[in-house]
Design a protein around this motif. Structure first.
Motif, PDB file in Angstrom:
ATOM      1  N   ALA A  56       0.834  -1.204   0.000  1.00  0.00           N
ATOM      2  CA  ALA A  56       0.000   0.000   0.000  1.00  0.00           C
ATOM      3  C   ALA A  56       0.869   1.254   0.000  1.00  0.00           C
ATOM      4  N   THR A  57       1.950   1.229   0.774  1.00  0.00           N
ATOM      5  CA  THR A  57       2.830   2.395   0.888  1.00  0.00           C
ATOM      6  C   THR A  57       3.498   2.704  -0.448  1.00  0.00           C
ATOM      7  N   VAL A  58       3.993   1.659  -1.108  1.00  0.00           N
ATOM      8  CA  VAL A  58       4.647   1.856  -2.404  1.00  0.00           C
ATOM      9  C   VAL A  58       3.653   2.434  -3.413  1.00  0.00           C
ATOM     10  N   THR A  59       2.424   1.924  -3.369  1.00  0.00           N
ATOM     11  CA  THR A  59       1.388   2.421  -4.268  1.00  0.00           C
ATOM     12  C   THR A  59       1.175   3.916  -4.068  1.00  0.00           C
ATOM     13  N   VAL A  60       1.143   4.321  -2.798  1.00  0.00           N
ATOM     14  CA  VAL A  60       0.914   5.738  -2.505  1.00  0.00           C
ATOM     15  C   VAL A  60       2.132   6.585  -2.905  1.00  0.00           C
ATOM     16  N   ILE A  61       3.333   6.070  -2.617  1.00  0.00           N
ATOM     17  CA  ILE A  61       4.536   6.848  -2.941  1.00  0.00           C
ATOM     18  C   ILE A  61       4.630   7.106  -4.448  1.00  0.00           C
ATOM     19  N   LEU A  62       4.378   6.053  -5.249  1.00  0.00           N
ATOM     20  CA  LEU A  62       4.535   6.188  -6.696  1.00  0.00           C
ATOM     21  C   LEU A  62       3.264   6.660  -7.395  1.00  0.00           C
ATOM     22  N   GLY A  63       2.122   6.541  -6.717  1.00  0.00           N
ATOM     23  CA  GLY A  63       0.852   6.768  -7.403  1.00  0.00           C
ATOM     24  C   GLY A  63       0.249   8.126  -7.167  1.00  0.00           C
ATOM     25  N   THR A  64       0.898   8.976  -6.358  1.00  0.00           N
ATOM     26  CA  THR A  64       0.282  10.275  -6.043  1.00  0.00           C
ATOM     27  C   THR A  64       0.840  11.398  -6.904  1.00  0.00           C
ATOM     28  N   GLY A  65       1.513  11.030  -8.015  1.00  0.00           N
ATOM     29  CA  GLY A  65       1.961  12.094  -8.907  1.00  0.00           C
ATOM     30  C   GLY A  65       3.430  11.999  -9.274  1.00  0.00           C
ATOM     31  N   ALA A  66       4.168  11.122  -8.592  1.00  0.00           N
ATOM     32  CA  ALA A  66       5.594  10.986  -8.884  1.00  0.00           C
ATOM     33  C   ALA A  66       5.815  10.495 -10.315  1.00  0.00           C
ATOM     34  N   LEU A  67       4.902   9.669 -10.817  1.00  0.00           N
ATOM     35  CA  LEU A  67       5.031   9.136 -12.168  1.00  0.00           C
ATOM     36  C   LEU A  67       3.822   9.561 -12.998  1.00  0.00           C
ATOM     37  N   PRO A  68       3.935  10.631 -13.766  1.00  0.00           N
ATOM     38  CA  PRO A  68       2.792  11.081 -14.566  1.00  0.00           C
ATOM     39  C   PRO A  68       2.631  10.226 -15.824  1.00  0.00           C
ATOM     40  N   LEU A  69       1.997   9.085 -15.682  1.00  0.00           N
ATOM     41  CA  LEU A  69       1.867   8.135 -16.790  1.00  0.00           C
ATOM     42  C   LEU A  69       0.397   7.808 -17.000  1.00  0.00           C
ATOM     43  N   PRO A  70       0.048   7.341 -18.204  1.00  0.00           N
ATOM     44  CA  PRO A  70      -1.343   6.915 -18.414  1.00  0.00           C
ATOM     45  C   PRO A  70      -1.652   5.645 -17.627  1.00  0.00           C
ATOM     46  N   ALA A  71      -2.932   5.405 -17.357  1.00  0.00           N
ATOM     47  CA  ALA A  71      -3.357   4.318 -16.478  1.00  0.00           C
ATOM     48  C   ALA A  71      -2.857   2.959 -16.944  1.00  0.00           C
ATOM     49  N   PHE A  72      -2.904   2.700 -18.273  1.00  0.00           N
ATOM     50  CA  PHE A  72      -2.561   1.347 -18.734  1.00  0.00           C
ATOM     51  C   PHE A  72      -1.089   1.033 -18.537  1.00  0.00           C
ATOM     52  N   ILE A  73      -0.265   2.061 -18.281  1.00  0.00           N
ATOM     53  CA  ILE A  73       1.143   1.801 -17.910  1.00  0.00           C
ATOM     54  C   ILE A  73       1.310   1.889 -16.400  1.00  0.00           C
ATOM     55  N   LEU A  74       0.677   2.890 -15.794  1.00  0.00           N
ATOM     56  CA  LEU A  74       0.907   3.155 -14.379  1.00  0.00           C
ATOM     57  C   LEU A  74       0.400   2.012 -13.489  1.00  0.00           C
ATOM     58  N   VAL A  75      -0.802   1.509 -13.781  1.00  0.00           N
ATOM     59  CA  VAL A  75      -1.375   0.466 -12.910  1.00  0.00           C
ATOM     60  C   VAL A  75      -0.493  -0.790 -12.886  1.00  0.00           C
ATOM     61  N   PRO A  76      -0.101  -1.321 -14.061  1.00  0.00           N
ATOM     62  CA  PRO A  76       0.794  -2.486 -14.002  1.00  0.00           C
ATOM     63  C   PRO A  76       2.116  -2.170 -13.310  1.00  0.00           C
ATOM     64  N   LEU A  77       2.604  -0.953 -13.535  1.00  0.00           N
ATOM     65  CA  LEU A  77       3.868  -0.565 -12.925  1.00  0.00           C
ATOM     66  C   LEU A  77       3.754  -0.568 -11.396  1.00  0.00           C
ATOM     67  N   LEU A  78       2.638  -0.040 -10.906  1.00  0.00           N
ATOM     68  CA  LEU A  78       2.424  -0.005  -9.453  1.00  0.00           C
ATOM     69  C   LEU A  78       2.313  -1.433  -8.897  1.00  0.00           C
ATOM     70  N   MET A  79       1.633  -2.291  -9.664  1.00  0.00           N
ATOM     71  CA  MET A  79       1.491  -3.677  -9.210  1.00  0.00           C
ATOM     72  C   MET A  79       2.855  -4.335  -9.098  1.00  0.00           C
ATOM     73  N   ILE A  80       3.693  -4.105 -10.118  1.00  0.00           N
ATOM     74  CA  ILE A  80       5.022  -4.725 -10.088  1.00  0.00           C
ATOM     75  C   ILE A  80       5.841  -4.162  -8.933  1.00  0.00           C
ATOM     76  N   ALA A  81       5.736  -2.849  -8.715  1.00  0.00           N
ATOM     77  CA  ALA A  81       6.504  -2.224  -7.628  1.00  0.00           C
ATOM     78  C   ALA A  81       6.074  -2.808  -6.279  1.00  0.00           C
ATOM     79  N   ALA A  82       4.746  -2.933  -6.083  1.00  0.00           N
ATOM     80  CA  ALA A  82       4.239  -3.476  -4.817  1.00  0.00           C
ATOM     81  C   ALA A  82       4.737  -4.907  -4.629  1.00  0.00           C
TER      82      ALA A  82
END
Lengths: 505, 349
Positions: free
Chosen positions: B96-122
């Motif tokens: 959850a923490t990694v999702t918040v760190i990377l998902g609150t604006g640090a990576l301005p990417l479209p959803a179809f890239i950002l969501v998988p990226l967040l999953m991999i990071a978590a």
């Protein structure tokens, strides 16, 4: 001693474990001053019967009487109080306590702050004197030899005034000389009116030490004989239910050196003796037998061949190549077949299926898996072929291997090991716990492999098995390997003395 | 009293014992309900209605089940190889923490890239978190029950520190909570306007995938062998240490994905009450499912239903909703008892 009441009377004892009937209406008497041998193969129900007698198990039917008094079922304390003593195969002694403390342990009330040591010591000294059981009462049990520990166990039972003494496989851990001493003690005990039940599956010991023999087969009492009026052949047939023939050993030309230890030592382990500067050469077409009292370095030697042990000094050569990075996988890769000592803790994963166990050493081969996916169809086919070739009785390849008898499990392990036509075979206690039919089968398969030119190392505690199969015998004692002796070069007595640590004359 | 081993349980017994366990649970819980002065039948009726009596109730139960499927799968995978991961709670929070760190604006990417990226990071961070205890177990024989359990407290305090510090949302009026993740980082809802999100679909797909891994792959086979008998597995040439490590990476990663799913699918931000013990309840879920990945989906729904239903019942019947904890805890005990009874025969004297 003048009474006619039997010391022990079992009346139609029956014990079932699910569909298995371990003991089926077994009745017999044991008179005072008599040594009874209870003979039977592993799995015949000997241990179950003794556990019922001693109150560890509760029989489904039947009763146990000691000197005419019925024992309450399932109460070891009552059995002890009635004068039944048991010496287990695996000793139940506290290593960190003295002989005296071990013997007196549990005989005094917890609320008595101090043991009356002088009285205890006097009693032990008297018992030791009467029955030839010399022990040092103040020695730590940890410092005693196996034979001495057994004497402590017997004294422990006698100290509690046992009138009926049960010995479960008492000779399994003894050298031939220690066995003779034990038998002398048994004679002294029965002369004082004690009754002894002596559990064994070794015929020559039964013939040497008992007055009467009871034979168990598949949970039933299959025969009762006066020892003086029977012979080994008859007892073997009662035990197995049919005639047995010793294996015929064909002549095979000696092959090249396939496995060699030169001055190999292993690191000290928590259990067991390490090897010390061991030299050993295994030729193709030859069975080398390792004789020794268990715990003298056999585990380290077997581990070296199987790949679970690495040498701390010296070199191991397989098929001419010096090994490095030794592991079970490496051993398998260079063509070593392993039949481990303990089927349940090493040879098989008991809760997995027959099929999963049969492929366990080779599941990474391309015939059973590709890119991380297992080919269960191929595994099933292979398992079925092993089941057929090795005549394994098993409901299906999907049955849990735990449900198979020891003999059938061993056949599967043998089939798995011998399938790739190995050049070196480690057979560690390959027939332990098997019925005579399965033993003959295992021997036949080992001899077949020998004829094909494999080098076989046979480790066994059964001297008869070693003498029957081995081309050469090496004795292991305290981690040292003796010079190999050819078939027939040494007598059993000489081997026995070497097992006890004496150099051959 | 003594226990004697039984031969393999029959099919009937292997169904009968778990059913008996659930039945036993409700009898024991029923006694407590009576002690609280209510009628057990009507209370259990209300629990059932609250858990499955309407579309809203069902969706709520499935939403609640989603994180439990993730933590239940993480535990089931680890326990199968006898790696006692008690730290799914910590791995969940790390995800959850990694999702918040990377998902609150640090990576301005479209959803179809950002969501998988967040999953991999978590996944990676959760895997790394369990790799530590696994390494200590392999290298030094340190008991992973102790290390993973203690890591739960360490991680929770670490998250608390972040929420009081760098991750604190300046708009939160002083509450220790993070900012919301961006829209592109969110998992969509399955039905617009309802709370059930695609995390549930991911969880179910993961369960099916893990079932396949366990049954059909070399890794699953090795994990089962190590779990049943590590000594034999080692003798047979399996790389036991490597298998334990792979199991740890998988288990930790799965639990962390649960943390991602809860933030990206439901809550949107990170708070200290993101998980009311999902990591621990995951152990119950996995045990109830007897470590079967498909079974985890059903046991997670069962446990979630009890919690959701009990909350609704408590409002209607006045029995404290703590009864849900009692039911879940009791069901674990009855289930473990049932498993034991299916393997051993009890003899009285």
């Amino acid at each position: 001693m003048s009474t006619n009441i039997p010391a022990l009377r079992l009346t139609s004892i029956t014990k079932r474990f699910g569909p298995l009937t371990a003991n089926d209406t077994i009745s017999f008497d044991v008179n005072q001053g008599e040594v009874i041998a209870l003979l039977g193969e592993n799995g015949a129900g000997k241990t179950t019967l003794m556990n019922i007698l001693f109150g560890h198990y509760v029989a489904d039917e039947g009763s146990v009487e000691v000197f005419g008094q019925t024992l309450p079922p399932g109460d070891p304390k009552a059995a002890l109080a009635a004068g039944v003593g048991m010496v287990h195969q695996h000793f139940t002694l506290a290593d960190n306590m003295t002989v005296l403390d071990n013997i007196a342990l549990g005989t005094q009330s917890l609320f008595r702050p101090r043991l009356d040591r002088t009285a205890a010591k006097t009693k032990i000294a008297r018992l030791a004197q009467d029955f030839g059981l010399s022990v040092k009462p103040d020695a730590l049990v940890a410092d005693l030899s196996v034979g001495e520990r057994q004497r402590v166990e017997i004294l422990k039972a006698l100290y509690r005034d046992a009138r009926v003494l049960i010995l479960d496989e008492p000779t399994a851990v003894l050298t031939p000389t220690e066995t003779d001493a034990l038998f002398k003690t048994l004679k002294l005990l029965v002369a004082k009116g004690l009754s002894i039940i002596f559990i064994s599956h070794k015929l020559h010991e039964v013939m040497a030490a008992s007055d009467r023999v009871l034979v168990l087969r598949a949970g039933k009492l299959s025969g009762e004989r006066q020892t003086a009026a029977t012979n080994r052949r008859e007892l073997a047939e009662l035990m197995v239910g049919r005639e047995i023939t010793p294996p015929a050993v064909p002549t095979v030309p000696l092959g090249p050196v396939l496995f060699e230890l030169s001055s190999v030592s292993t690191a000290r382990q928590a259990h067991g003796t390490p090897l010390k500067h061991a030299d050993l050469i295994l030729h193709g077409g030859e069975i080398t037998g390792i004789a020794g009292v268990s715990g003298n370095g056999q585990a380290a030697l077997a581990g070296l061949i199987a790949g679970t042990e690495t040498p701390s000094a010296g070199t191991v050569t397989v098929n001419g190549n010096t090994i490095s990075g030794w592991s079970p996988r490496a051993a398998l890769a260079v063509g070593i077949a392993r039949v481990p000592e303990d089927r349940h803790s090493q040879g098989a994963v008991a809760d997995m299926s027959v099929m999963e166990n049969v492929i366990a050493e080779r599941y990474r081969d391309s015939r059973f898996s590709r890119s991380g996916l297992l080919d269960w169809a191929a595994a099933r086919k292979f398992t079925q072929s092993i089941i057929e070739d090795y005549n394994v009785k098993c409901p299906s390849p999907d049955a849990r291997i735990r449900l198979l008898s020891g003999g059938n499990m061993q056949k599967l392990i043998l089939g798995r090991a011998l399938d790739p036509d190995p050049s070196v075979i480690l057979a560690n206690q390959p027939s332990r716990g098997l019925d005579v039919g399965a033993v003959a089968y295992v021997h036949q398969k080992l001899l077949e492999a020998r004829s094909r030119g494999a080098a076989i190392l046979l480790i066994s505690e059964d001297l008869e098995e070693l003498l029957a199969l081995s081309d050469r015998i090496v004795v292991i004692s305290e981690g040292h390997l003796s010079r190999p002796s050819a078939r027939g070069e040494l007598t059993v007595r000489q081997i026995g003395e070497m097992m006890a640590g004496h150099e051959a004359a | 009293m003594r226990l004697e081993p039984k031969p393999a349980p029959s099919l009937a017994a292997s169904i009968l014992y778990p059913v008996g366990a659930i039945f036993g649970t409700f009898i024991i819980a029923g006694l407590l309900v009576m002690a609280a002065g209510a009628n057990p039948i009507s209370v259990f009726g209300l629990v059932l209605k609250g858990a499955a009596g309407s579309q809203f109730a069902i969706l709520e139960t499935l939403t609640r089940a989603t994180p439990l499927i993730f933590t239940g799968l993480a535990v089931a995978v680890a326990f199968r190889a006898k790696l006692w991961n008690i730290g799914a709670e910590a791995q969940f929070y790390i995800g959850a923490t990694v999702t918040v760190i990377l998902g609150t604006g640090a990576l301005p990417l479209p959803a179809f890239i950002l969501v998988p990226l967040l999953m991999i990071a978590a996944l990676l961070c959760g895997a790394l978190l369990l790799a530590g205890p696994a390494w200590l177990k392999i290298r030094f024989g340190v008991d992973e029950v102790v290390t993973t359990l203690l890591l739960n407290f360490i991680v929770l305090l670490f998250v608390s520190m972040l929420l009081e510090g760098v991750l604190k949302d300046p708009m939160s009026l002083g509450w220790p909570q993070s900012a919301k993740v961006m829209t592109e980082a969110q998992l969509p809802r399955i039905i617009t306007g309802k709370r059930l999100h695609y995390g549930f679909v991911i969880a179910v797909a993961l369960a099916i995938a893990l079932w396949f891994v366990m049954k059909k792959t070399v890794l699953g086979y090795e994990m089962r062998a190590v779990g049943h008998n590590a000594g034999a597995a080692r003798f047979l040439g399996m790389p036991v240490n490597g298998i334990v490590m792979k199991t740890a990476l998988l288990s930790g990663g799965i639990a962390a994905l649960g943390g991602f799913s809860e933030v990206a699918g439901l809550k949107g931000n990170l708070t200290l009450d993101l998980s009311p013990g999902f990591g621990y309840t995951g152990i119950v879920v996995a045990m109830l499912a007897m470590l079967n990945p498909i079974g985890v989906v059903f046991s997670a729904i069962f446990v979630a239903g009890i919690f959701v239903g009990a909350a609704a019942m408590s409002r209607a019947a006045g029995v404290p909703s703590y009864i849900a904890d009692v039911i879940v805890a009791t069901s674990l005990l009855t289930m473990v008892t049932a498993i034991m009874l299916s393997r051993y025969r009890v003899r009285w004297r």
